[in-house]
Write a protein that holds these residues in place. Structure first.
Motif, short mmCIF file in Angstrom:
data_model
loop_
_atom_site.label_atom_id
_atom_site.label_comp_id
_atom_site.label_asym_id
_atom_site.label_seq_id
_atom_site.Cartn_x
_atom_site.Cartn_y
_atom_site.Cartn_z
N PHE B 429 0.85 -1.19 0.00
CA PHE B 429 0.00 0.00 0.00
C PHE B 429 0.89 1.25 0.00
O PHE B 429 2.02 1.20 0.47
CB PHE B 429 -0.90 0.00 1.24
CG PHE B 429 -1.90 -1.15 1.24
CD1 PHE B 429 -3.23 -0.93 0.91
CD2 PHE B 429 -1.50 -2.44 1.56
CE1 PHE B 429 -4.14 -1.97 0.89
CE2 PHE B 429 -2.41 -3.50 1.55
CZ PHE B 429 -3.73 -3.27 1.21
N ALA B 430 0.36 2.35 -0.53
CA ALA B 430 1.13 3.60 -0.50
C ALA B 430 0.24 4.71 0.02
O ALA B 430 -0.93 4.82 -0.37
CB ALA B 430 1.67 3.93 -1.88
N ALA B 431 0.80 5.54 0.92
CA ALA B 431 0.01 6.58 1.58
C ALA B 431 0.74 7.91 1.59
O ALA B 431 1.96 7.97 1.48
CB ALA B 431 -0.30 6.15 3.01
N GLY B 432 -0.03 8.98 1.72
CA GLY B 432 0.56 10.31 1.81
C GLY B 432 1.15 10.77 0.49
O GLY B 432 0.70 10.36 -0.58
N GLU B 433 2.18 11.61 0.58
CA GLU B 433 2.78 12.16 -0.65
C GLU B 433 3.35 11.06 -1.53
O GLU B 433 3.49 11.23 -2.74
CB GLU B 433 3.87 13.19 -0.29
CG GLU B 433 4.36 14.00 -1.48
CD GLU B 433 5.43 15.02 -1.12
OE1 GLU B 433 5.66 15.25 0.08
OE2 GLU B 433 6.04 15.59 -2.06
N ALA B 434 3.67 9.92 -0.95
CA ALA B 434 4.28 8.84 -1.72
C ALA B 434 3.34 8.26 -2.77
O ALA B 434 3.79 7.71 -3.77
CB ALA B 434 4.76 7.72 -0.79
N ASN B 435 2.04 8.37 -2.56
CA ASN B 435 1.14 7.89 -3.62
C ASN B 435 0.74 9.04 -4.53
O ASN B 435 1.03 10.21 -4.26
CB ASN B 435 -0.06 7.13 -3.03
CG ASN B 435 -1.09 8.03 -2.38
OD1 ASN B 435 -1.26 9.18 -2.75
ND2 ASN B 435 -1.78 7.50 -1.38
N PHE B 436 0.08 8.72 -5.62
CA PHE B 436 -0.21 9.75 -6.62
C PHE B 436 -1.62 10.32 -6.44
O PHE B 436 -2.04 11.17 -7.18
CB PHE B 436 -0.11 9.14 -8.03
CG PHE B 436 -1.43 8.57 -8.48
CD1 PHE B 436 -1.92 7.43 -7.91
CD2 PHE B 436 -2.19 9.24 -9.43
CE1 PHE B 436 -3.16 6.93 -8.28
CE2 PHE B 436 -3.44 8.73 -9.81
CZ PHE B 436 -3.92 7.57 -9.23
N SER B 437 -2.37 9.87 -5.43
CA SER B 437 -3.81 9.79 -5.58
C SER B 437 -4.65 11.05 -5.70
O SER B 437 -5.40 11.18 -6.64
CB SER B 437 -4.39 8.93 -4.46
OG SER B 437 -4.22 9.60 -3.23
N ASP B 438 -4.58 11.98 -4.78
CA ASP B 438 -5.72 12.89 -4.63
C ASP B 438 -5.59 14.30 -5.21
O ASP B 438 -6.56 15.04 -5.24
CB ASP B 438 -6.06 13.03 -3.14
CG ASP B 438 -6.53 11.71 -2.55
OD1 ASP B 438 -6.84 10.80 -3.34
OD2 ASP B 438 -6.56 11.58 -1.33
N HIS B 439 -4.40 14.68 -5.64
CA HIS B 439 -4.22 16.09 -5.97
C HIS B 439 -4.16 16.39 -7.45
O HIS B 439 -3.95 17.53 -7.84
CB HIS B 439 -2.97 16.62 -5.26
CG HIS B 439 -3.00 16.35 -3.79
ND1 HIS B 439 -3.92 16.93 -2.96
CD2 HIS B 439 -2.26 15.52 -3.02
CE1 HIS B 439 -3.73 16.48 -1.72
NE2 HIS B 439 -2.74 15.62 -1.74
N GLY B 440 -4.32 15.37 -8.29
CA GLY B 440 -4.33 15.61 -9.72
C GLY B 440 -3.04 16.23 -10.18
O GLY B 440 -1.95 15.78 -9.80
#
Lengths: 249, 646
Positions: B429-440
């Protein structure tokens, strides 16, 4: 500017340390103190020598990693800042600068200017928290807190855990660090519920780890990069005394 | 082509997360004790996740590169954290926070993820207050809010200019509580060298003890990567010195896809570069734009005089100043999103209107605010920031305007994750800034803290159970498995290879060269020709690195040069992927600005027909080109529009 650096070198925790002199030339007054050490280290690497090890990270005065004794003072000559925020304009051309690690028994040297401050983590683990788990908490505005108290709690919470207070103290006392956390929670209703147990556990852990006693010299406050007030020590003493007097056991 | 499944739950937007939680699999308390979770990184996302897993009863092993979890770079976030509480009664709602975030990200993020983020934002504030985080309050004792870029409401909670510090210390206190309880075992000064996969699942890591150099094996049923962003690929950035992308890069090379690697946030308000020896850049919080007005001289001859030191900004009358953000964006003014503000500053400086000795700076002026509110109010709001500025620049910002310039700050790109925050490696799993997810393609101010804590406190504790529920029969993983032995051998051989080069140039000198290539060609403005050149230059630099780098000392000691060398070796590969991604994306969106694609007014011009997707890159081997997979972005609930802050 050209400078002579007198740096404490110590290969390992077990090793015997000594001062070694280094010359650095053409340092800009606008460079930071740690950038000056970077310049020295880059040269040492090229020359095949072991670079000087020191803790540092954010380089903007908030992570609390940097921990260098400069000319006999933690974080150097300027007030209210960390080593990484110190700029070379605070020194004179041709000056000899004495650079040492924190000197305190509970903070053993790891290498050169790096020390082990895990004792601080151990003190927090002894009780420096409010025992709430994730979820199931009340709405944030369900707990009104007088602004004055919240501001004072924030003053205490500003501690960056660098250990300058311990390094500055002739007794290597951690009272300012511990009291900042005790005081933050003692001032807030969220922290009041466990206040009595917290102060006793944290003080006991501090004593167990070999930190010295407070003899009211206030060197800690004078050298604290966040200018945390010794009034928090006074509050902790009141809390501690109260906890002992009212102890149910 | 691999079909990427984002696993977005069915149902109306506002019910997706509730539905997910209602139907997901859970692990009962007795089984939780038998399951191990590794958490890498103990900043906001990692510490909050590790603490929450421990509270639930899982057996957690947490790893951090610092001497204490309290030093993670989340600590440096200044301005605040967003939430849709609507305490100021100014029209905020979960939907509006969701909408502002999607729009701020220039329509390159997933609706369902962003909605969930907005939804749990309120829980985060409640949680932090319960922990004793001393947020700013009004005289009535209730919480105070301020405004950040890209929003017309005041939804940002703050603790002076040290919000990140206070939130991290909150998460650190929760983590400390669990360490004391024995549910979390904390490994400090410990760096991840590689991941271990067993039968295709993430089952452990290989670490290096940064004091003794000892290489260790650790196993678990699931692994969480929460090591922050990779902005330091630019050498100069607002990131801390040790912030790095190596764990994410190792995950990529083991099969985790990398999402939108080129999406980098260049923050508009940083202290300008001053010398070649400079080691990092310092951010001045976006909150300053609440009261500071940004301007440059209206006439070039005034700018030139200022650059030469013949004229002071305070000598310039109102009629000779250009408040260019207020002029171009009257509706949002100085509070336009970061990408827009940064590009506008670059445009003025490139056109010759910049100030400071280099001409690469603009003014952030508080004279009006001081006149309106009094110096004491400004001091109470921003005192520590003003002090920080004065220490660095040696000028008093109460008397003369601050000088600022954009700098690399945050990476929206990161390891690709589905709705459950699971990567393409099962169990990782990846969380926080390390993942690409929420900020487009652009993150709004005060949203990084929100996302880190959302992932750690309120998302992963649920979604990881959905994964672990079918792992309850799996006994503790042995570190004697051949997969561990192999990974350890490879990690060690990489270190030996670096030490054996024994060239003439320092690691930092390579890092600086890479940073210049990245800033010039993969920075604020990009174009095809420059990106192609960047790819070639990085490849050459990488080859040179492996021939000429000098890493002193050995593996069995405190060796910061070796630590840096391992990270820079990875940056020299990651930088190329970033350039490839930017080259592929023939449009401008958010922080990704391709000069070929802009509106007549110089705004980012998206190409929704072609590029309305997440680019997820797959590693194909050392000398092979990576493969790009697309996750189409489907906007069911909002209308995709040209962003407009006018």
């Amino acid at each position: 500017m050209d400078l002579t650096l007198k740096i404490w070198r110590q290969a390992s925790a077990e090793g015997k340390g000594k001062f070694v002199n280094y010359q650095v030339q053409n340092i800009s007054a606008d460079a930071s103190f740690l950038e000056m050490l970077d310049i020295l280290n880059e040269r040492l690497v090229v020359e095949g020598e072991d670079p000087v090890a020191f803790d540092h990270d954010c380089r903007e005065g908030i992570c609390g990693a940097c921990s260098i004794y400069i000319n006999g003072r933690p974080h150097g000559p300027d007030r209210g800042i960390t080593t990484c925020q110190m700029h070379m304009r605070n020194f004179k051309d041709g000056e000899t600068i004495v650079i040492e690690p924190w000197r305190a028994k509970p903070f053993p040297v790891i290498k050169d200017l790096m020390v082990d401050r895990s004792a601080f983590d151990a003190i927090i683990q002894a009780g420096g928290y409010v025992s709430v788990s994730t979820g199931g908490v009340p709405d944030a505005n369900a707990i009104p807190i007088p602004k004055r108290k919240a501001d004072e709690a924030m003053d205490a919470a500003a501690c960056i855990g660098c250990g300058a207070c311990v390094a500055a103290c002739k007794n290597a006392s951690a009272m300012l660090f511990v009291s900042a956390k005790v005081s933050q929670f003692a001032l807030l209703p969220q922290g009041r519920l466990e206040a009595r147990e917290r102060v006793q556990k944290m003080v006991a852990k501090m004593d167990e780890l070999g930190f010295g006693n407070c003899t009211n010299t206030y060197a800690c406050e004078a050298e604290c990069p966040k200018e945390i007030s010794v009034s928090h020590i006074a509050r902790m003493n009141r809390e501690f005394l109260g906890a002992k007097l009212l102890s149910e056991k | 082509m691999v079909k990427l499944d984002a696993k977005i739950p069915q149902g109306p937007l506002a019910e997706k997360w509730t539905n997910y939680k209602a139907h997901q699999n859970l692990v009962n308390p007795a089984n939780k004790r038998r399951l191990d979770i590794i958490v890498i990184g103990t900043g906001l996302a990692g510490a909050s996740a590790a603490a929450s897993f421990g509270e639930l009863g899982f057996n957690v092993k947490a790893f951090g590169i610092h001497d204490s979890p309290r030093r993670a770079h989340s600590i440096a976030a200044q301005g605040g954290i967003n939430a849709a509480k609507n305490y100021p009664n100014d029209g905020d709602s979960i939907y509006r926070l969701f909408y502002d975030t999607i729009k701020g990200g220039d329509y390159r993020s997933r609706e369902a993820n962003v909605y969930r983020l907005a939804e749990v934002s309120n829980n985060i504030i409640d949680q932090c207050v319960a922990q004793g985080v001393p947020f700013a309050r009004e005289y009535g004792g209730l919480l105070d809010n301020r405004s950040f870029g890209g929003a017309q409401v005041s939804r940002t909670f703050y603790a002076r200019g040290q919000t990140g510090q206070q939130l991290l210390l909150g998460a650190y206190s929760a983590l400390s509580k669990e360490i004391a309880k024995g549910s979390v075992k904390m490994h400090t000064r410990s760096e991840i060298l590689d991941f271990v996969l067993v039968d295709g699942r993430a089952r452990g890591v290989i670490t290096r003890d940064l004091i003794s150099g000892k290489i260790e094996r650790h196993s678990a049923h699931a692994v969480v990567l929460a090591t922050g962003g990779y902005g330091n690929v630019f050498f100069l950035s607002t990131n801390a010195m040790a912030s790095n992308g190596s764990a994410a890069w190792k995950a990529y090379k083991k099969g985790a896809f990398f999402g939108n690697p080129s999406f980098t946030q260049i923050h508009p308000t940083c202290i300008p570069v001053h010398g070649a020896y400079q080691s990092k850049l310092t951010l001045m919080s976006e909150s300053l734009r609440n009261d500071g007005r940004i301007w440059v001289p209206k006439f070039k001859e005034d700018a030139e005089k200022i650059q030469k030191g013949q004229l002071k900004p305070t000598e310039l009358g109102e009629d000779r100043r250009d408040y260019y953000l207020e002029r171009r964006y009257p509706a949002f003014g100085n509070l336009v999103p970061r990408d827009v503000a940064s590009r506008a500053a670059k445009e003025r400086c490139d056109a010759g209107f910049g100030v400071g000795s280099t001409g690469l700076a603009v003014y952030l002026d508080f004279a009006d605010a001081i006149k309106r509110l009094g110096k004491h109010v400004i001091e109470a709001r921003y005192g520590n920031l003003f002090q920080m500025y004065e220490k660095i620049v040696d000028e008093n910002p109460y008397e003369t305007p601050m000088m600022i310039y954009p700098a690399v700050h945050y990476t929206m790109g990161g390891i690709w994750v589905d709705y459950e925050l699971q990567t393409t490696i099962p169990g990782l799993f990846a969380a926080g800034e390390a993942n690409f997810s929420d900020h487009g393609a652009n993150r709004l101010g005060a949203s990084a803290l929100m996302q880190g804590l959302s992932d750690g406190y309120f998302v992963l504790p649920y979604t990881i159970q959905n994964y672990l529920a079918d792992q309850i029969q799996v006994p503790r993983i042995s570190t004697e498995l051949p997969e561990f032995e192999q990974a350890e051998k490879e990690a060690l051989s990489q270190i030996e290879k670096l030490l054996a080069v024994n060239g003439k140039e320092t690691v930092d000198s390579f890092h600086r060269k890479l940073g210049l290539i990245m800033w010039d060609f993969v920075g604020m403005a990009r174009n095809k020709e420059g990106l192609e050149k960047a790819i070639k230059d990085i490849q050459e630099l990488r080859a040179d690195f492996w021939k000429n780098v000098k890493v002193p000392g050995t593996n069995q000691m405190v060796n910061p040069e070796l630590e840096k060398a391992i990270r820079v070796a990875d940056y020299l590969e990651l930088g190329e992927l970033m350039a490839r991604d930017a080259l592929m994306r023939n449009e401008s969106c958010g922080g990704h600005f391709r000069e070929e694609y802009q509106t007549p007014e110089g705004e980012a011009l998206r190409s929704d027909d072609v590029f309305n997707f997440v680019a997820a890159w797959e590693y194909k081997g050392e000398n092979a080109e990576p493969a790009m997979h697309k996750e189409p972005l489907v906007f069911e609930f909002i209308e995709v529009k040209q962003r407009n802050y006018k």
